[in-house]
Motif scaffolding. Structure first.
Motif, PDB file in Angstrom:
ATOM      1  N   THR A   4      30.160   7.096  -4.953  1.00 21.43           N
ATOM      2  CA  THR A   4      29.189   6.052  -5.298  1.00 21.43           C
ATOM      3  C   THR A   4      29.573   5.301  -6.564  1.00 21.43           C
ATOM      4  O   THR A   4      29.603   4.067  -6.584  1.00 21.43           O
ATOM      5  CB  THR A   4      27.791   6.674  -5.482  1.00 21.43           C
ATOM      6  OG1 THR A   4      27.417   7.363  -4.296  1.00 21.43           O
ATOM      7  CG2 THR A   4      26.760   5.592  -5.789  1.00 21.43           C
ATOM      8  N   ALA A  33      17.989   4.165  -2.383  1.00 25.12           N
ATOM      9  CA  ALA A  33      18.973   5.201  -2.106  1.00 25.12           C
ATOM     10  C   ALA A  33      18.310   6.555  -1.916  1.00 25.12           C
ATOM     11  O   ALA A  33      18.719   7.347  -1.056  1.00 25.12           O
ATOM     12  CB  ALA A  33      20.001   5.251  -3.237  1.00 25.12           C
ATOM     13  N   ILE A  61      22.315  -2.739  -4.617  1.00 22.02           N
ATOM     14  CA  ILE A  61      22.501  -1.839  -3.480  1.00 22.02           C
ATOM     15  C   ILE A  61      23.980  -1.576  -3.234  1.00 22.02           C
ATOM     16  O   ILE A  61      24.380  -0.457  -2.895  1.00 22.02           O
ATOM     17  CB  ILE A  61      21.801  -2.410  -2.235  1.00 22.02           C
ATOM     18  CG1 ILE A  61      20.279  -2.310  -2.426  1.00 22.02           C
ATOM     19  CG2 ILE A  61      22.214  -1.653  -0.971  1.00 22.02           C
ATOM     20  CD1 ILE A  61      19.463  -2.954  -1.330  1.00 22.02           C
ATOM     21  N   TYR A  62      24.832  -2.593  -3.414  1.00 20.54           N
ATOM     22  CA  TYR A  62      26.266  -2.361  -3.316  1.00 20.54           C
ATOM     23  C   TYR A  62      26.706  -1.319  -4.343  1.00 20.54           C
ATOM     24  O   TYR A  62      27.567  -0.472  -4.066  1.00 20.54           O
ATOM     25  CB  TYR A  62      27.041  -3.655  -3.547  1.00 20.54           C
ATOM     26  CG  TYR A  62      27.215  -4.508  -2.320  1.00 20.54           C
ATOM     27  CD1 TYR A  62      27.761  -3.989  -1.149  1.00 20.54           C
ATOM     28  CD2 TYR A  62      26.831  -5.850  -2.326  1.00 20.54           C
ATOM     29  CE1 TYR A  62      27.918  -4.772  -0.018  1.00 20.54           C
ATOM     30  CE2 TYR A  62      26.985  -6.649  -1.197  1.00 20.54           C
ATOM     31  CZ  TYR A  62      27.534  -6.105  -0.048  1.00 20.54           C
ATOM     32  OH  TYR A  62      27.685  -6.883   1.062  1.00 20.54           O
ATOM     33  N   TYR A 104      24.932   1.100  -5.604  1.00 20.65           N
ATOM     34  CA  TYR A 104      24.443   2.424  -5.219  1.00 20.65           C
ATOM     35  C   TYR A 104      25.095   2.931  -3.928  1.00 20.65           C
ATOM     36  O   TYR A 104      24.981   4.120  -3.609  1.00 20.65           O
ATOM     37  CB  TYR A 104      22.924   2.393  -5.003  1.00 20.65           C
ATOM     38  CG  TYR A 104      22.105   2.584  -6.252  1.00 20.65           C
ATOM     39  CD1 TYR A 104      21.878   3.851  -6.777  1.00 20.65           C
ATOM     40  CD2 TYR A 104      21.536   1.494  -6.913  1.00 20.65           C
ATOM     41  CE1 TYR A 104      21.104   4.033  -7.914  1.00 20.65           C
ATOM     42  CE2 TYR A 104      20.763   1.667  -8.054  1.00 20.65           C
ATOM     43  CZ  TYR A 104      20.548   2.932  -8.544  1.00 20.65           C
ATOM     44  OH  TYR A 104      19.785   3.113  -9.678  1.00 20.65           O
ATOM     45  N   ASP A 105      25.746   2.059  -3.178  1.00 19.12           N
ATOM     46  CA  ASP A 105      26.294   2.470  -1.883  1.00 19.12           C
ATOM     47  C   ASP A 105      27.327   3.572  -2.066  1.00 19.12           C
ATOM     48  O   ASP A 105      28.149   3.518  -2.988  1.00 19.12           O
ATOM     49  CB  ASP A 105      26.939   1.274  -1.181  1.00 19.12           C
ATOM     50  CG  ASP A 105      27.305   1.594   0.252  1.00 19.12           C
ATOM     51  OD1 ASP A 105      26.419   2.001   1.009  1.00 19.12           O
ATOM     52  OD2 ASP A 105      28.491   1.444   0.606  1.00 19.12           O
ATOM     53  N   THR A 145      25.968   8.602   0.741  1.00 20.60           N
ATOM     54  CA  THR A 145      26.071   9.394   1.984  1.00 20.60           C
ATOM     55  C   THR A 145      27.305  10.291   1.991  1.00 20.60           C
ATOM     56  O   THR A 145      27.574  10.953   2.989  1.00 20.60           O
ATOM     57  CB  THR A 145      26.152   8.453   3.200  1.00 20.60           C
ATOM     58  OG1 THR A 145      27.256   7.549   3.017  1.00 20.60           O
ATOM     59  CG2 THR A 145      24.875   7.663   3.376  1.00 20.60           C
ATOM     60  N   SER A 178      31.552  -5.260   5.702  1.00 22.05           N
ATOM     61  CA  SER A 178      30.451  -4.881   4.815  1.00 22.05           C
ATOM     62  C   SER A 178      29.097  -5.155   5.453  1.00 22.05           C
ATOM     63  O   SER A 178      28.110  -4.487   5.139  1.00 22.05           O
ATOM     64  CB  SER A 178      30.557  -5.628   3.482  1.00 22.05           C
ATOM     65  OG  SER A 178      30.438  -7.023   3.678  1.00 22.05           O
ATOM     66  N   PHE A 230      28.098  -2.020   7.058  1.00 21.52           N
ATOM     67  CA  PHE A 230      27.766  -0.871   6.221  1.00 21.52           C
ATOM     68  C   PHE A 230      26.272  -0.591   6.297  1.00 21.52           C
ATOM     69  O   PHE A 230      25.836   0.533   6.567  1.00 21.52           O
ATOM     70  CB  PHE A 230      28.155  -1.135   4.761  1.00 21.52           C
ATOM     71  CG  PHE A 230      29.567  -0.743   4.422  1.00 21.52           C
ATOM     72  CD1 PHE A 230      30.025   0.531   4.672  1.00 21.52           C
ATOM     73  CD2 PHE A 230      30.426  -1.648   3.841  1.00 21.52           C
ATOM     74  CE1 PHE A 230      31.314   0.903   4.346  1.00 21.52           C
ATOM     75  CE2 PHE A 230      31.726  -1.299   3.517  1.00 21.52           C
ATOM     76  CZ  PHE A 230      32.174  -0.013   3.765  1.00 21.52           C
ATOM     77  N   VAL A 231      25.472  -1.625   6.032  1.00 21.50           N
ATOM     78  CA  VAL A 231      24.026  -1.441   6.037  1.00 21.50           C
ATOM     79  C   VAL A 231      23.512  -1.339   7.474  1.00 21.50           C
ATOM     80  O   VAL A 231      22.540  -0.629   7.744  1.00 21.50           O
ATOM     81  CB  VAL A 231      23.326  -2.573   5.265  1.00 21.50           C
ATOM     82  CG1 VAL A 231      21.821  -2.379   5.265  1.00 21.50           C
ATOM     83  CG2 VAL A 231      23.830  -2.612   3.829  1.00 21.50           C
ATOM     84  N   TYR A 247      23.422   2.121   8.379  1.00 22.32           N
ATOM     85  CA  TYR A 247      22.234   2.796   7.868  1.00 22.32           C
ATOM     86  C   TYR A 247      21.051   2.593   8.813  1.00 22.32           C
ATOM     87  O   TYR A 247      20.294   3.522   9.090  1.00 22.32           O
ATOM     88  CB  TYR A 247      21.863   2.269   6.478  1.00 22.32           C
ATOM     89  CG  TYR A 247      22.814   2.638   5.374  1.00 22.32           C
ATOM     90  CD1 TYR A 247      23.468   3.860   5.368  1.00 22.32           C
ATOM     91  CD2 TYR A 247      23.038   1.759   4.318  1.00 22.32           C
ATOM     92  CE1 TYR A 247      24.336   4.199   4.345  1.00 22.32           C
ATOM     93  CE2 TYR A 247      23.911   2.093   3.285  1.00 22.32           C
ATOM     94  CZ  TYR A 247      24.557   3.307   3.295  1.00 22.32           C
ATOM     95  OH  TYR A 247      25.411   3.639   2.282  1.00 22.32           O
ATOM     96  N   SER A 292      16.772  -1.846   4.574  1.00 19.89           N
ATOM     97  CA  SER A 292      18.099  -2.168   5.110  1.00 19.89           C
ATOM     98  C   SER A 292      18.063  -3.456   5.919  1.00 19.89           C
ATOM     99  O   SER A 292      18.976  -4.290   5.826  1.00 19.89           O
ATOM    100  CB  SER A 292      18.589  -1.012   5.988  1.00 19.89           C
ATOM    101  OG  SER A 292      18.717   0.179   5.235  1.00 19.89           O
TER     102      SER A 292
END
Length: 458
Positions: free
Chosen positions: A41, A74, A223-224, A226-227, A230, A373, A376-377, A380, A417
């Motif tokens: 992260t 997150a 958010i990027y 914090y990505d 997982t 990208s 990515f979300v 989720y 999301s």
């Protein structure tokens, strides 16, 4: 000695009789889970993104509020996906959830996107290390590509030795990252400013629709940053006690990252006025210059390299797990599920390293990540949807950990999301169209590939 394991029909790890194909080893614990969450992260984002966010929200309260909101998003995601990680303890990340809950095609889509994007991300981070190494050492100037390749190959070779050694490297590099970032916090609060930065005249805080747009743009950056929370679910099949350790690692990791991000932002604001921070391409560099003078630039380059080494190791660890899981399910050639005595999926590691090196050599990783990208979300969203599907379809399946306050927390995470995807589509319609084109092309690719590698249909 820990017994060699192999994937069983239900996707768990079972003892492998002598002579059968080796599988992954259950040798990882909560310490590794925290390390890979933090390592995956925390990267350059927290050192760079604050300047972008300050430019959008010239209010200290709003600026800090979006960082808190990003941490809550997150945390909601971690609370939700920890249920799936504990319930379906197979290595492979969100591919495993989509494949089990939504079918082979959804799994294929999530898996291929996740694998390619992770390989591309490893390439991108390695190149940044090469660039900063060149700025520190004159002998390495202009050699970012070979340095990036060397870093990638070195971590791949380390992983080849086995999951225990690679896991120990992740723990050490993540601990070093956390320590150097805490050192930045300490320096900002404890050292006197040697070069105080003057603030420009305060900018007007946007109002109405302009404020909403500013918050959305700022939240995208947050958010990027914090990505990556997982990270541990890519190793669910290798965690000794997934029902206990996966929730602890995910939730504890997110809380630790949120606390560190807030500390760093408070430290930045302590030595750099918000208006001076706005638009600063490297916020940590501005803070370092304020307390260390000209030596701050060198210090922050060292910090960046230390911070990014653990990120590369995490990505090099994660990408092969996705390909391994897809191979075990018959969605890619079987060679990707070959595992050595140390518990490393060597076939998938070779393929993943080769793709990362190709991205580095051709410089195409930026374009690949820009398009992928979007997914990515979207991944989720599909993972959160899997929680709803499996709660309804398989209510009696053992759940060592259950998402707190489901369906409200799961629903909020999914809405967040979807809002993020809508903001991306509105802010970058061209990339979003490319992503939709890739989505349309994925189904015929899936049909063609699975025709060559038959597997059971759901």
């Amino acid at each position: 000695m820990t017994p060699i394991t192999a994937p069983s029909a239900d996707g768990t790890n079972a003892l492998s009789p002598a002579g059968q194909k080796r599988g992954l080893l259950r040798v990882l614990g909560v310490t590794f889970g925290l390390a890979v969450t933090i390592g995956n992260t925390i990267g350059a984002g927290i050192l760079r993104a604050p300047g972008e966010i300050a430019a959008q929200l010239p209010s200290t309260g709003l600026y800090l509020a979006v960082w808190v909101a990003g941490g809550l998003y997150a945390l909601l995601g971690a609370v939700t996906l920890a249920e799936l990680g504990a319930m379906l303890p197979r290595s492979g990340g969100m591919y495993v959830f989509a494949r089990h809950a939504l079918g082979r095609y959804a799994g294929f889509l999530v898996g291929w996107n996740d694998w390619a994007a992770t390989c591309g991300s490893a390439a991108a981070v390695a190149v940044v290390i090469g660039e900063y190494a060149g700025a520190l050492l004159p002998a390495l100037q202009g050699r970012a590509v070979p340095v990036a390749m060397g870093v990638t190959v070195a971590f791949a070779a380390l992983q080849w030795r086995g999951v225990r050694m690679a896991g120990a490297a992740q723990t050490v590099t993540s601990a070093a990252k956390a320590l150097v970032l805490l050192a930045i916090v300490g320096a900002c609060f404890l050292l006197p400013a040697t070069r105080p930065l003057a603030a420009a005249a305060p900018a007007a805080v946007p109002a109405g629709g302009a404020l909403l747009v500013a918050v959305i743009v700022a939240m995208q950056s947050v958010i990027y940053t914090y990505d990556g929370w997982t990270g541990v679910i890519y190793f669910s099949g290798e965690v000794r006690d997934p029902g206990r350790d996966i929730p602890r690692a995910m939730i504890g990791g997110v809380l630790s990252i949120t606390a560190l991000y807030l500390l760093l932002n408070l430290a930045y604001l302590y030595v750099v006025p918000l208006r001076a921070l706005a638009g600063e391409p490297l916020a940590a560099g501005a803070a370092a210059r304020a307390v260390l003078g000209p030596g701050g630039d060198t210090a922050i380059r060292v910090v960046l390299i230390v911070a990014l080494l653990s990120t590369v190791n995490a990505l090099v660890l994660m990408a092969p797990r996705v390909l391994y899981a897809m191979s075990a399910d018959g969605l890619v050639p079987g060679g990707a599920s070959t595992v050595n005595e140390g518990g490393t999926p060597t076939g998938a590691l070779v393929a993943s390293t080769a793709v990362s090196l190709a991205f580095i050599a051709t410089g195409t990783f930026s374009a690949i990540i820009a398009v992928l990208s979007f997914f990515f979300v979207a991944n989720y969203v599909l993972a959160f949807a899997s929680v709803f599907v499996l709660r309804r379809r398989e209510p009696g399946m053992p759940r060592p950990y259950r998402a707190w306050r489901h369906p409200w927390t799961t629903g909020l995470a999914m809405l967040g999301s979807l809002a993020f995807l809508a903001g991306m589509a509105a802010g970058d319609p061209r990339t979003s169209l490319y992503a939709l084109g890739l989505l349309a092309a994925s189904y015929p690719a899936y049909r063609a590939l699975t025709a060559l590698i038959p597997g059971p249909d759901r």
